[in-house]
Design an enzyme around this catalytic site. Structure first.
Site, mmCIF file in Angstrom:
data_model
loop_
_atom_site.group_PDB
_atom_site.id
_atom_site.type_symbol
_atom_site.label_atom_id
_atom_site.label_comp_id
_atom_site.label_asym_id
_atom_site.label_seq_id
_atom_site.Cartn_x
_atom_site.Cartn_y
_atom_site.Cartn_z
ATOM 1 N N SER A 11 0.847 -1.196 0.000
ATOM 2 C CA SER A 11 0.000 0.000 0.000
ATOM 3 C C SER A 11 0.882 1.245 0.000
ATOM 4 O O SER A 11 1.701 1.429 0.918
ATOM 5 C CB SER A 11 -0.877 0.038 1.252
ATOM 6 O OG SER A 11 -1.339 1.366 1.450
ATOM 7 N N HIS A 36 -1.266 -1.256 -4.230
ATOM 8 C CA HIS A 36 -2.541 -0.930 -3.551
ATOM 9 C C HIS A 36 -2.573 0.567 -3.283
ATOM 10 O O HIS A 36 -1.657 1.117 -2.634
ATOM 11 C CB HIS A 36 -2.622 -1.711 -2.242
ATOM 12 C CG HIS A 36 -3.913 -1.588 -1.500
ATOM 13 N ND1 HIS A 36 -5.045 -2.291 -1.860
ATOM 14 C CD2 HIS A 36 -4.238 -0.847 -0.419
ATOM 15 C CE1 HIS A 36 -6.029 -1.994 -0.998
ATOM 16 N NE2 HIS A 36 -5.567 -1.130 -0.120
ATOM 17 N N ASP A 38 -4.582 3.623 -1.653
ATOM 18 C CA ASP A 38 -5.616 3.904 -0.644
ATOM 19 C C ASP A 38 -6.182 5.309 -0.796
ATOM 20 O O ASP A 38 -5.546 6.283 -0.408
ATOM 21 C CB ASP A 38 -5.020 3.748 0.765
ATOM 22 C CG ASP A 38 -4.925 2.293 1.176
ATOM 23 O OD1 ASP A 38 -3.872 1.886 1.705
ATOM 24 O OD2 ASP A 38 -5.917 1.565 0.970
ATOM 25 N N MET A 40 -8.744 8.093 0.282
ATOM 26 C CA MET A 40 -9.516 8.434 1.478
ATOM 27 C C MET A 40 -10.061 9.852 1.341
ATOM 28 O O MET A 40 -9.354 10.752 0.875
ATOM 29 C CB MET A 40 -8.613 8.362 2.720
ATOM 30 C CG MET A 40 -8.018 6.995 2.928
ATOM 31 S SD MET A 40 -6.984 6.985 4.411
ATOM 32 C CE MET A 40 -6.307 5.321 4.304
ATOM 33 N N HIS A 69 -8.378 1.232 -3.767
ATOM 34 C CA HIS A 69 -9.277 0.983 -2.620
ATOM 35 C C HIS A 69 -9.961 2.301 -2.280
ATOM 36 O O HIS A 69 -9.326 3.198 -1.724
ATOM 37 C CB HIS A 69 -8.422 0.464 -1.453
ATOM 38 C CG HIS A 69 -9.177 0.224 -0.209
ATOM 39 N ND1 HIS A 69 -8.533 0.012 0.994
ATOM 40 C CD2 HIS A 69 -10.501 0.149 0.067
ATOM 41 C CE1 HIS A 69 -9.438 -0.194 1.947
ATOM 42 N NE2 HIS A 69 -10.637 -0.114 1.403
ATOM 43 N N MET A 71 -12.001 4.406 -0.113
ATOM 44 C CA MET A 71 -12.588 4.610 1.215
ATOM 45 C C MET A 71 -13.265 5.981 1.180
ATOM 46 O O MET A 71 -12.802 6.960 1.786
ATOM 47 C CB MET A 71 -11.502 4.539 2.302
ATOM 48 C CG MET A 71 -11.014 3.121 2.505
ATOM 49 S SD MET A 71 -9.423 3.024 3.354
ATOM 50 C CE MET A 71 -8.325 3.260 1.959
ATOM 51 N N MET A 140 -11.202 -5.909 5.691
ATOM 52 C CA MET A 140 -10.394 -4.970 6.477
ATOM 53 C C MET A 140 -10.035 -5.629 7.802
ATOM 54 O O MET A 140 -10.921 -6.062 8.540
ATOM 55 C CB MET A 140 -11.169 -3.686 6.740
ATOM 56 C CG MET A 140 -11.492 -2.851 5.510
ATOM 57 S SD MET A 140 -10.057 -2.436 4.510
ATOM 58 C CE MET A 140 -9.081 -1.491 5.689
ATOM 59 N N GLY A 147 -2.373 3.631 8.207
ATOM 60 C CA GLY A 147 -1.471 2.485 8.168
ATOM 61 C C GLY A 147 -0.872 2.285 9.556
ATOM 62 O O GLY A 147 -1.103 3.078 10.471
ATOM 63 N N ASP A 176 -6.571 -6.548 4.231
ATOM 64 C CA ASP A 176 -6.043 -5.194 4.231
ATOM 65 C C ASP A 176 -5.928 -4.630 5.647
ATOM 66 O O ASP A 176 -6.921 -4.289 6.276
ATOM 67 C CB ASP A 176 -6.994 -4.303 3.395
ATOM 68 C CG ASP A 176 -6.363 -2.979 3.073
ATOM 69 O OD1 ASP A 176 -7.057 -2.132 2.473
ATOM 70 O OD2 ASP A 176 -5.187 -2.775 3.415
HETATM 71 C C1 DX5 Z 1 -6.108 1.412 5.803
HETATM 72 C C2 DX5 Z 1 -5.705 1.012 4.391
HETATM 73 C C3 DX5 Z 1 -4.670 -0.081 4.387
HETATM 74 C C4 DX5 Z 1 -3.373 0.347 5.085
HETATM 75 C C5 DX5 Z 1 -2.475 -0.833 5.289
HETATM 76 O O1 DX5 Z 1 -7.277 2.182 5.748
HETATM 77 O O2 DX5 Z 1 -6.815 0.557 3.650
HETATM 78 O O3 DX5 Z 1 -4.381 -0.442 3.039
HETATM 79 O O4 DX5 Z 1 -2.719 1.305 4.289
HETATM 80 O O5 DX5 Z 1 -1.357 -0.380 6.016
HETATM 81 P P1 DX5 Z 1 -0.635 -1.371 7.058
HETATM 82 O O6 DX5 Z 1 -0.180 -2.541 6.224
HETATM 83 O O7 DX5 Z 1 0.501 -0.563 7.596
HETATM 84 O O8 DX5 Z 1 -1.655 -1.758 8.081
HETATM 85 ZN ZN ZN Z 2 -6.377 -0.304 1.638
#
Ligand code: DX5
Ligand code: ZN
Length: 229
Positions: A11, A36, A38, A40, A69, A71, A140, A147, A176
């Site tokens: 990610s 990946h 992310d 947001m 992804h 969110m 999730m 992260g 994830d």
């Molecule tokens: C959280 C994200 C994940 C996150 C994973 O909302 O969707 O993809 O970045 O990060 P780690 O592997 O550090 O938990």
């Molecule tokens: Zn993610």
């Protein structure tokens, strides 16, 4: 062609935000299968990252799968922008709105692979009616937004349930959040095949010094594969 071998999807939330292109090239050179991304919106989750323009800017630096992804909520209004930006997989949250079936239809209508994501509080049964609408189910294992959080172990039985619900359909189960060489075997054994990892991949390295990325990716992959033998 659908393939259920273990895939590692770093990610870029954990990457250097001032150096996304070089970071994408580095993780792919070091063995990443997917990238990946992310997205947001500061509304569906309490954090704000990047939009379609950033995805379009990093696309040329990704040879493989760009796994976006979302969110965000509402989600339907942005699908075309992420498809145009070059996403290969577009994943929406089942919690993002009342019309997830229509959202998945729209993603496939744009010619992209469709994913549905479930937050830790959402039961597997929430996607029971969507098994023929998706190419990927994302479980999730942290509450989305950041992260570096700890893996929520109670989600492991949900992965088993989903694998049963999917049956022999060509559908990936992506995990994830909080994936490391320690947690990867738990979810691989339960039926997951795509493992997202941010902090566990990017720790200790940089785009200029990317060998640690390769070591980290190999450690996660071999731990997961060992659990399948
Ligand atoms: C959280 C994200 C994940 C996150 C994973 O909302 O969707 O993809 O970045 O990060 P780690 O592997 O550090 O938990
Ligand atoms: Zn993610």
């Amino acid at each position: 062609m659908f393939e259920r071998s273990i895939k590692i999807a770093p990610s870029i939330l954990a990457a250097d935000f001032a150096n996304f292109g070089a970071e994408c090239r580095a993780i792919e050179a070091q063995g990443a299968d997917w990238v990946h991304v992310d997205v947001m919106d500061g509304h569906f989750v309490p954090n704000l990252t990047f939009g379609p323009a950033t995805c379009a800017a990093i696309r040329p630096h990704i040879k493989g799968v760009m796994d976006v992804h979302l969110m965000i909520s509402p989600v339907d209004v942005y699908l075309e922008a992420y498809a145009k930006a070059g996403a290969d997989v577009i994943t929406a949250h089942v919690e993002a709105g009342p019309h997830i079936h229509r959202t998945l239809q729209a993603i496939r209508g744009l010619g992209k692979k469709a994913g549905v994501a479930l937050n830790p509080g959402t039961p597997a049964e929430a996607v029971a009616e969507l098994m023929d609408m998706v190419d990927l189910v994302c479980v999730m294992t942290v509450n989305p937004g950041f992260g570096g959080q700890s893996f929520i172990e109670s989600q492991v039985p949900k992965v088993q349930r989903l694998r049963q619900m999917i049956g022999d359909r060509p559908v990936h189960i992506e995990i994830d959040g909080g994936i490391t060489a320690t947690t990867a075997p738990l979810v691989a054994k339960a039926g997951a095949d795509v493992l997202v990892a941010g902090s566990a991949v990017f720790k200790g390295g940089s785009a200029e010094n990317s060998a640690p990325y390769g070591t980290n990716i190999k450690a996660i992959r071999s731990a997961a594969e060992a659990a399948l033998t």
